[in-house]
Structures are given as structure tokens and as C-alpha cells.
Scaffold this motif. Structure first.
Motif, short mmCIF file in Angstrom:
data_model
loop_
_atom_site.label_atom_id
_atom_site.label_comp_id
_atom_site.label_asym_id
_atom_site.label_seq_id
_atom_site.Cartn_x
_atom_site.Cartn_y
_atom_site.Cartn_z
N ARG A 1 3.78 14.04 -9.91
CA ARG A 1 4.50 13.88 -8.64
C ARG A 1 3.63 14.37 -7.48
O ARG A 1 3.63 13.76 -6.41
N GLU A 2 2.88 15.44 -7.68
CA GLU A 2 2.02 15.96 -6.62
C GLU A 2 0.82 15.04 -6.36
O GLU A 2 0.46 14.80 -5.22
N GLN A 3 0.23 14.52 -7.44
CA GLN A 3 -1.03 13.79 -7.30
C GLN A 3 -0.89 12.30 -6.99
O GLN A 3 -1.81 11.70 -6.46
N LEU B 1 8.58 8.75 -8.08
CA LEU B 1 8.50 9.80 -7.08
C LEU B 1 9.84 10.09 -6.41
O LEU B 1 10.06 11.20 -5.92
N SER B 2 10.73 9.12 -6.41
CA SER B 2 12.03 9.34 -5.78
C SER B 2 13.12 9.76 -6.78
O SER B 2 14.22 10.11 -6.39
N MET C 1 1.47 10.80 -5.05
CA MET C 1 2.15 10.51 -3.78
C MET C 1 1.39 9.51 -2.90
O MET C 1 2.00 8.59 -2.36
N PRO C 2 0.07 9.61 -2.75
CA PRO C 2 -0.63 8.67 -1.86
C PRO C 2 -0.55 7.20 -2.31
O PRO C 2 -0.78 6.31 -1.52
N TRP C 3 -0.24 6.97 -3.56
CA TRP C 3 -0.20 5.61 -4.10
C TRP C 3 1.23 5.18 -4.42
O TRP C 3 1.44 4.27 -5.23
N ALA C 4 2.20 5.77 -3.78
CA ALA C 4 3.62 5.55 -4.10
C ALA C 4 4.00 4.07 -4.15
O ALA C 4 4.79 3.67 -5.00
N SER D 1 6.82 4.44 -6.86
CA SER D 1 7.79 4.82 -5.84
C SER D 1 9.10 5.27 -6.47
O SER D 1 9.71 6.26 -6.02
#
Length: 124
Positions: free
Chosen positions: A51-53, A16-17, A55-58, A13
Motif C-alpha cells: 500500500r505504501e509503495q 489501495l482503496s 500508491m504512485p501507480w494506483a 486502485s
């Protein structure tokens, strides 16, 4: 989870942020080596792909850039832990095929991690 054996370490998380430039800056600052343009460009592409891949597991994992394998001195491009799974990722930026040597490299890294539990903070 903080670890000294990676150029960059953070929760997914947080990764990604955080701006890609900030991630790149920390990776570069912690490398300890002169950074050539090719290496910098590879890290930029890796950050973009991750970052693209991821995201679902942030909220479910942790990421390590340039993870130094305990007692081996070799560096894994990216190590990702999601829940209880460890993913060893070796980027070959610019390549168009998966070579046997590249697959062997990842396999060796995975075996190194399995057999060397030198870092109590890493054992999950």
C-alpha cells in the motif's frame, strides 16, 4: 481483470482503496489452508508495504496475492503488473539480507511465467 489462480486479485486502485483487513480477509478465505499466525502476520506486513509503495501507480496496474504459477503449482507471494511490466515479488518477512536462494526463487518464478502461457487472461 479477474483471475482464478490468485488468492486475491484486483486493480491497484481498488487494492489501495480497500481496507487492509478486507484484503487480508479475502486472501485468507481463498487460501484453502489452515492459516498460522506467522503467515497471517506476513500477509499483514506485505499489505502494508505494498500500500505504501504502489500508491504512485494506483491507476496503472493490477495486483495478485499468492499467484499460482500455471502448471507448476508454486505460489508467487505477489505479482504486480504496471502498464506492460510484470513484477514478481517474493517477501521474506523478518529477514535482514537477500540470500542467493531467495534471488534464485524469484528468478525461477519469472522464468516460469515467461515459459508458461497457460492462462489467456494473464497474457498481457
Amino acid at each position: 481483470m479477474s483471475i482464478d489462480r490468485a488468492y486475491y486479485s484486483s486493480s491497484l486502485s481498488s487494492f489501495l482503496s480497500t481496507s487492509p483487513d478486507s484484503v487480508l480477509g479475502e486472501v485468507a478465505r481463498n487460501s484453502g489452508f489452515a492459516i498460522e499466525l506467522g503467515q497471517r502476520d506476513a500477509w499483514v506486513k506485505q499489505i502494508k508495504v505494498l500500500r505504501e509503495q504502489l500508491m504512485p501507480w494506483a491507476s496503472q496496474g493490477h495486483l495478485f496475492f499468492e499467484f499460482v504459477v500455471p502448471r507448476m503449482g508454486r505460489r508467487i507471494d505477489v505479482l504486480v503488473i504496471i502498464k506492460h511490466a510484470v513484477f514478481v515479488i517474493e517477501f521474506k518477512v523478518g529477514e535482514s539480507t537477500f540470500t542467493r536462494a531467495a534471488l534464485d526463487q524469484v528468478w525461477d518464478y519469472a522464468l516460469d511465467l515467461k515459459n508458461f502461457r497457460a492462462c489467456p487472461n494473464f497474457c498481457v
